[in-house]
Motif scaffolding. Structure first.
Motif, PDB file in Angstrom:
ATOM      1  N   ALA A   1       0.845  -1.196   0.000  1.00  0.00           N
ATOM      2  CA  ALA A   1       0.000   0.000   0.000  1.00  0.00           C
ATOM      3  C   ALA A   1       0.876   1.239   0.000  1.00  0.00           C
ATOM      4  N   SER A   2       0.450   2.247  -0.737  1.00  0.00           N
ATOM      5  CA  SER A   2       1.276   3.455  -0.852  1.00  0.00           C
ATOM      6  C   SER A   2       1.059   4.435   0.300  1.00  0.00           C
ATOM      7  N   TYR A   3       0.002   4.238   1.100  1.00  0.00           N
ATOM      8  CA  TYR A   3      -0.318   5.232   2.125  1.00  0.00           C
ATOM      9  C   TYR A   3       0.402   4.996   3.453  1.00  0.00           C
ATOM     10  N   VAL A   4       1.144   3.882   3.590  1.00  0.00           N
ATOM     11  CA  VAL A   4       1.971   3.641   4.776  1.00  0.00           C
ATOM     12  C   VAL A   4       3.254   2.938   4.346  1.00  0.00           C
ATOM     13  N   PRO A   5       4.296   2.987   5.183  1.00  0.00           N
ATOM     14  CA  PRO A   5       5.528   2.262   4.857  1.00  0.00           C
ATOM     15  C   PRO A   5       5.300   0.753   4.825  1.00  0.00           C
ATOM     16  N   LEU A   6       6.223   0.053   4.221  1.00  0.00           N
ATOM     17  CA  LEU A   6       6.202  -1.406   4.247  1.00  0.00           C
ATOM     18  C   LEU A   6       6.154  -1.898   5.693  1.00  0.00           C
ATOM     19  N   SER A   7       5.514  -3.021   5.908  1.00  0.00           N
ATOM     20  CA  SER A   7       5.384  -3.673   7.226  1.00  0.00           C
ATOM     21  C   SER A   7       4.490  -2.920   8.204  1.00  0.00           C
ATOM     22  N   PHE A   8       3.776  -1.904   7.721  1.00  0.00           N
ATOM     23  CA  PHE A   8       2.838  -1.213   8.606  1.00  0.00           C
ATOM     24  C   PHE A   8       1.452  -1.099   7.988  1.00  0.00           C
ATOM     25  N   ASP A   9       1.150  -1.982   7.041  1.00  0.00           N
ATOM     26  CA  ASP A   9      -0.204  -2.078   6.517  1.00  0.00           C
ATOM     27  C   ASP A   9      -0.940  -3.191   7.250  1.00  0.00           C
ATOM     28  N   ALA A  10      -2.258  -3.161   7.166  1.00  0.00           N
ATOM     29  CA  ALA A  10      -3.076  -4.182   7.841  1.00  0.00           C
ATOM     30  C   ALA A  10      -4.222  -4.556   6.914  1.00  0.00           C
ATOM     31  N   MET A  11      -4.011  -5.583   6.145  1.00  0.00           N
ATOM     32  CA  MET A  11      -5.002  -6.044   5.173  1.00  0.00           C
ATOM     33  C   MET A  11      -6.119  -6.813   5.878  1.00  0.00           C
ATOM     34  N   VAL A  12      -7.363  -6.507   5.499  1.00  0.00           N
ATOM     35  CA  VAL A  12      -8.503  -7.232   6.055  1.00  0.00           C
ATOM     36  C   VAL A  12      -9.324  -7.810   4.914  1.00  0.00           C
ATOM     37  N   SER A  13      -9.796  -9.018   5.135  1.00  0.00           N
ATOM     38  CA  SER A  13     -10.638  -9.701   4.150  1.00  0.00           C
ATOM     39  C   SER A  13     -11.484 -10.708   4.905  1.00  0.00           C
ATOM     40  N   GLU A  14     -12.776 -10.690   4.665  1.00  0.00           N
ATOM     41  CA  GLU A  14     -13.693 -11.551   5.421  1.00  0.00           C
ATOM     42  C   GLU A  14     -13.341 -13.019   5.253  1.00  0.00           C
ATOM     43  N   GLY A  15     -13.177 -13.697   6.382  1.00  0.00           N
ATOM     44  CA  GLY A  15     -12.882 -15.111   6.378  1.00  0.00           C
ATOM     45  C   GLY A  15     -11.450 -15.443   6.016  1.00  0.00           C
ATOM     46  N   TYR A  16     -10.632 -14.426   5.813  1.00  0.00           N
ATOM     47  CA  TYR A  16      -9.262 -14.679   5.368  1.00  0.00           C
ATOM     48  C   TYR A  16      -8.238 -13.934   6.203  1.00  0.00           C
ATOM     49  N   SER A  17      -8.463 -12.670   6.456  1.00  0.00           N
ATOM     50  CA  SER A  17      -7.493 -11.858   7.197  1.00  0.00           C
ATOM     51  C   SER A  17      -8.235 -10.820   8.030  1.00  0.00           C
ATOM     52  N   ASP A  18      -7.763 -10.612   9.257  1.00  0.00           N
ATOM     53  CA  ASP A  18      -8.443  -9.710  10.185  1.00  0.00           C
ATOM     54  C   ASP A  18      -7.421  -8.864  10.921  1.00  0.00           C
ATOM     55  N   LEU A  19      -7.876  -7.779  11.489  1.00  0.00           N
ATOM     56  CA  LEU A  19      -7.099  -6.982  12.438  1.00  0.00           C
ATOM     57  C   LEU A  19      -7.751  -7.191  13.797  1.00  0.00           C
ATOM     58  N   VAL A  20      -7.014  -7.774  14.727  1.00  0.00           N
ATOM     59  CA  VAL A  20      -7.548  -8.070  16.056  1.00  0.00           C
ATOM     60  C   VAL A  20      -6.622  -7.454  17.097  1.00  0.00           C
ATOM     61  N   PHE A  21      -7.190  -6.739  18.060  1.00  0.00           N
ATOM     62  CA  PHE A  21      -6.374  -6.147  19.113  1.00  0.00           C
ATOM     63  C   PHE A  21      -7.029  -6.368  20.470  1.00  0.00           C
ATOM     64  N   LYS A  22      -6.209  -6.197  21.526  1.00  0.00           N
ATOM     65  CA  LYS A  22      -6.662  -6.433  22.896  1.00  0.00           C
ATOM     66  C   LYS A  22      -6.155  -5.309  23.790  1.00  0.00           C
ATOM     67  N   ASN A  23      -7.042  -4.824  24.633  1.00  0.00           N
ATOM     68  CA  ASN A  23      -6.647  -3.782  25.591  1.00  0.00           C
ATOM     69  C   ASN A  23      -6.017  -4.444  26.814  1.00  0.00           C
ATOM     70  N   THR A  24      -4.695  -4.408  26.876  1.00  0.00           N
ATOM     71  CA  THR A  24      -3.983  -4.994  28.017  1.00  0.00           C
ATOM     72  C   THR A  24      -3.671  -3.961  29.095  1.00  0.00           C
ATOM     73  N   LEU A  25      -4.168  -2.737  28.928  1.00  0.00           N
ATOM     74  CA  LEU A  25      -3.989  -1.719  29.964  1.00  0.00           C
ATOM     75  C   LEU A  25      -4.959  -1.992  31.116  1.00  0.00           C
ATOM     76  N   ASP A  26      -4.738  -1.318  32.241  1.00  0.00           N
ATOM     77  CA  ASP A  26      -5.633  -1.509  33.389  1.00  0.00           C
ATOM     78  C   ASP A  26      -6.778  -0.501  33.394  1.00  0.00           C
ATOM     79  N   CYS A  27      -6.908   0.269  32.304  1.00  0.00           N
ATOM     80  CA  CYS A  27      -8.000   1.231  32.154  1.00  0.00           C
ATOM     81  C   CYS A  27      -8.574   1.093  30.743  1.00  0.00           C
ATOM     82  N   PRO A  28      -9.814   1.546  30.533  1.00  0.00           N
ATOM     83  CA  PRO A  28     -10.383   1.482  29.185  1.00  0.00           C
ATOM     84  C   PRO A  28      -9.594   2.359  28.207  1.00  0.00           C
ATOM     85  N   ILE A  29      -9.719   2.040  26.921  1.00  0.00           N
ATOM     86  CA  ILE A  29      -9.228   2.939  25.881  1.00  0.00           C
ATOM     87  C   ILE A  29     -10.431   3.430  25.087  1.00  0.00           C
TER      88      ILE A  29
END
Length: 508
Positions: free
Chosen positions: A329-357
């Motif tokens: 992708a041209s809008y970010v450097p290499l290794s900092f894109d996050a491709m999503v595709s239903e049933g194939y690729s997702d972006l998943v994150f978890k709040n490991t802090l002790d407070c909400p984000i």
């Protein structure tokens, strides 16, 4: 002579053993007399001793149990206490509870008073009791089976948990964060209540107010708001994108605008944004399919996931899943894109802090923005990302296929006629790093990505029919591209090449 000495020695040993035995027995008797517990079946209560207003002076334990038990059981039918708290009332009637035989132990404990310790202590206590009197009470809770359970049941109906003040997040308002007041809870002072009930059983008091205390929020509104700050922000440009592509990016990010992620909560991009279909409100724009840009519903959504991904990294939020595109992708450097595709690729994150984000997203006509709020970073702390361009992975040039099915008959018919389906593309190896700074100094760097954007072969289709006699092929401008010979390149050179070959309006 020797026989007389042996007899004498044996006699001395016997006398010595007897003396030690008498001494041990005497010491034991002395300890029992001076320090011990001298309770027996004949031990009696001191003069002027009362248990539940029954004079038990001179009685043994057995006699006291009989008379006190008899009195308490006779009085049981008259026991009726109303517990009150506000407008609520609960009645405890002695006749509603079964009798349990629990007199012996408390009366025995009462008898011990003044009959334990050394002889001087016992006499001192006995004299004091005779002079001042001793009044003891056995709780009715000791003889009424189930009364404690009933009291606990009443307490459970009185008590309730309070609620802490809650942060209200309105990302589109000028004042994004406010505090909604919580509610005080109610806690019963159980020991005080039991003491009041015991007293009521003895005195015949008909009503007992349940003692309570309010539980208040532990954190002030000011403290709560002070614990929220901008942790990170990130933006990408989609200025040259089509109207439909921009609409897809905006729609995907709107699903995250105002999101509050609790500690330990996991979030899936695909689950949050829903199906990328026309029916779900997504428009048709470019997507990548088999290394080629084609029209598809939801094109551009990957720019939304990529912008969110980078904001999460800079906020030090743990990313559980992120994947790169087939084509960079041209809008970010290499290794900092996050491709999503239903049933194939997702972006998943978890709040490991002790407070909400708290996530805020917004788009204008030129830029896509994501901001992450939450517990402030430590003073002087800053988080950055760094890409390391490793190398170009050369492509192997063009491949020619024959149109044996006539799929491309509108483009080519005869052998020697060529039509280019796609150009070859070079690939890249790159690494992504997360950097932690303190007061401007790099204190830690960790690798978070190692990606291979594999090269793509060019594809040319050739007609399948033979030329007829006297026929000739019209001039054709399709030129065969050979396998790539790699020359040294820098990250900047690669970025410029990607921008040229993968302009943002074509990005997924």
């Amino acid at each position: 002579m020797k026989k007389k000495e042996k007899t004498k020695n044996k006699k001395s040993s016997v006398i010595w053993l007897m003396s030690v035995s008498f001494l041990a027995v005497g010491l034991l008797l002395f300890c029992q007399f001076y320090f011990g517990d001298n309770l027996s079946d004949k031990t009696v209560f001191y003069e002027n001793t009362y248990i539940n207003d029954v004079n038990v002076s001179g009685m043994t334990q057995k006699e006291a149990v009989s008379i006190v038990e008899n009195k308490m059981l006779q009085k049981r039918k008259d026991v009726e206490i109303t517990l009150t708290q506000g407008d609520n009332k609960w009645t405890l009637k002695g006749e509603d509870f079964e009798v349990k035989a629990a007199f012996d132990e408390p009366i025995k404990n009462a008898l011990k008073y003044g009959h334990e310790g050394n002889v001087f202590t016992k006499k001192k206590i006995a004299d004091k009791i005779k002079k001042e009197g001793l009044r003891l009470n056995i709780s009715y809770r000791n003889i009424l089976g189930g009364v404690d359970q009933k009291i606990d049941e009443v307490i459970s109906q009185v008590e309730y948990e309070g609620s802490e003040d809650q942060i209200v997040f309105n990302p589109d308002d000028k004042t994004m964060f406010s505090v909604d007041g919580g509610k005080a809870g109610i806690k019963v002072e159980r020991e005080k209540l039991l003491a009041k009930i015991d007293e009521a059983f003895e005195t015949g008091v008909a009503q007992v107010e349940i003692p309570i205390v309010e539980t208040v929020p532990t954190e002030t509104k000011e403290d709560m708001l002070a614990n929220i700050a901008l942790r990170s922000k990130f933006k990408t440009s989609y200025a040259t994108s089509s109207k439909d592509r921009k609409a897809n990016v905006k729609k995907a990010l709107e699903a995250f605008n105002g999101m509050i992620v609790a500690p330990d909560e996991e979030v899936s991009f695909n689950s949050t944004t829903g199906a990328r279909t026309i029916e779900n409100g997504y428009q048709t724009a470019n997507i990548i399919l088999n290394g080629v840009y084609v029209a598809g519903a939801g094109g551009g959504v990957c720019q939304a996931s990529t912008t969110l991904y980078n904001a999460l990294l800079l906020a030090d939020v743990e990313v559980l899943e992120a994947n790169h595109h087939t084509l960079p992708a041209s809008y970010v450097p290499l290794s900092f894109d996050a491709m999503v595709s239903e049933g194939y690729s997702d972006l998943v994150f978890k709040n490991t802090l002790d407070c909400p984000i708290y996530i805020k997203t917004f788009c204008d006509e030129s830029n896509v923005n994501v901001e992450i709020y939450g517990k402030p970073l430590d003073e002087g702390e800053e988080i950055k990302t760094r890409v390391e361009f490793v190398k170009i992975i050369p492509h192997d040039g063009d491949k020619i296929i024959t149109d044996s099915t006539g799929e491309y008959s509108s483009k080519v018919l005869y052998k020697g006629e060529y039509y280019r389906l796609k150009y070859p593309r070079e690939g890249y190896e790159s690494k992504g790093y997360l950097q932690y700074y303190k007061d401007g100094q790099l204190v830690e760097e960790k690798e978070i990505r190692h990606d291979f954007y594999y090269p793509q072969s060019g594809l040319i289709v050739e007609g399948g029919e033979k030329l007829g006699e006297g026929m000739s092929i019209p001039p054709n401008d399709v030129k065969l591209i050979p396998a790539q010979k790699v020359t040294p390149a820098t990250n900047e050179m690669v970025r410029a090449k990607i921008e040229k070959t993968n302009p943002s309006e074509f990005n997924p």
